[in-house]
Enzyme design. Structure first.
Site, PDB file in Angstrom:
ATOM      1  N   ALA A  60       1.008  -1.330  -0.058  1.00 51.15           N
ATOM      2  CA  ALA A  60      -0.038  -0.253  -0.621  1.00 51.15           C
ATOM      3  C   ALA A  60       0.949   1.025  -0.454  1.00 51.15           C
ATOM      4  CB  ALA A  60      -1.077   0.281   1.636  1.00 51.15           C
ATOM      5  N   VAL A  86       3.863  -0.793   3.144  1.00 56.51           N
ATOM      6  CA  VAL A  86       4.250   0.360   3.143  1.00 56.51           C
ATOM      7  C   VAL A  86       4.667   0.773   1.361  1.00 56.51           C
ATOM      8  CG1 VAL A  86       4.333   2.539   3.958  1.00 56.51           C
ATOM      9  CG2 VAL A  86       3.544   0.737   5.735  1.00 56.51           C
ATOM     10  N   LYS A  87       4.594   1.218   1.063  1.00 58.34           N
ATOM     11  CA  LYS A  87       5.401   1.577  -0.205  1.00 58.34           C
ATOM     12  C   LYS A  87       5.488   2.823  -0.082  1.00 58.34           C
ATOM     13  CE  LYS A  87       4.749  -0.163  -4.842  1.00 58.34           C
ATOM     14  NZ  LYS A  87       3.476  -0.104  -6.222  1.00 58.34           N
ATOM     15  N   VAL A  88       7.164   3.121  -0.558  1.00 58.59           N
ATOM     16  CA  VAL A  88       7.979   4.044  -0.151  1.00 58.59           C
ATOM     17  C   VAL A  88       8.767   4.842  -1.100  1.00 58.59           C
ATOM     18  CG1 VAL A  88       9.744   5.690   1.292  1.00 58.59           C
ATOM     19  CG2 VAL A  88       7.820   3.278   2.729  1.00 58.59           C
TER      20      VAL A  88
END
Length: 218
Positions: A60, A86-88
């Site tokens: 996400a 968590v996509k960063v």
């Protein structure tokens, strides 16, 4: 190699899950918008629906580009479900955020990686996954597969735990080549995954078997 599907389309995610080979999902704001999913609340609810369909990790993506924004968004996303990663983005504050999340035990996917140096920094910061975009590199006459190979070599040299997630996979041969090189994960469209099923000799062979069966049981 793990198989992720890169989409926000629930029907395609369910179809891939029903194949019995799906290990996770990646998505992003562009893919959400393509499905007509806009607004923070709708996006959050959609991530929850995806987690209900699949058993594995679901990436996400944060929208913010500052350290503070990414931390705030990432903690909200991580709290949605144990499967959320968590996509960063691969930017300076993104690396700082990845280190923060790693120290907190929150899984991360460092996205928009286009060089081996970027992949090295992501691993040093403790990223769970690093996502080199091989298809986009191919689009500008660079060798996306060679990038996977170089990252694999460096990660193996130092026993980094970060998994190489081959992203922007466009077709079936991308999957095969990534498997040969040693990518830990691939993420791509359902069409590329289903393409692995197809071979003309399989179709010809099955057609002959069925024809012979009908002759013998007429």
């Amino acid at each position: 190699m793990k198989f992720f599907i890169d989409t926000a389309n629930l029907a395609q995610i369910k179809e891939a899950q029903d194949l019995g080979i799906l290990d996770g999902v990646t998505t992003n704001p562009s893919l959400m918008a393509k499905e007509g999913i806009t607004g923070q609340e709708n996006i959050i609810n959609h991530y929850k629906k995806i987690c209900e369909v699949v058993d594995g990790d679901v990436s996400a993506e944060v929208i913010g580009t500052t350290y503070e924004e990414m931390i705030k968004e990432g903690e909200v996303l991580a709290a949605l479900h144990d499967q959320i990663v968590v996509k960063v983005p691969m930017i300076k504050d993104g690396i700082k955020a990845i280190k923060y999340f790693s120290d907190k035990g929150i899984k991360t996917n460092c996205t928009l990686v286009f060089s081996v140096g970027q992949a090295l920094l992501a691993a040093k910061a403790g990223a769970t996954y690093v996502s080199p975009f091989i298809g986009r590199l191919d689009d500008v006459s660079s060798d996306g597969l060679n990038l996977i190979h170089e990252i694999r070599t460096i990660y193996d040299n130092y026993n980094f735990d970060t998994e190489i997630l081959a992203a922007s996979v466009r077709h079936t041969m991308h999957i095969i080549d990534c498997a040969k090189i040693g990518a830990d994960v691939m993420t791509g469209p359902l069409s590329a995954i289903e393409g692995l099923l197809k071979h003309p000799l399989t179709d010809i062979g099955l057609e002959k078997f069925l024809a012979d069966y009908k002759k013998g049981n007429a």
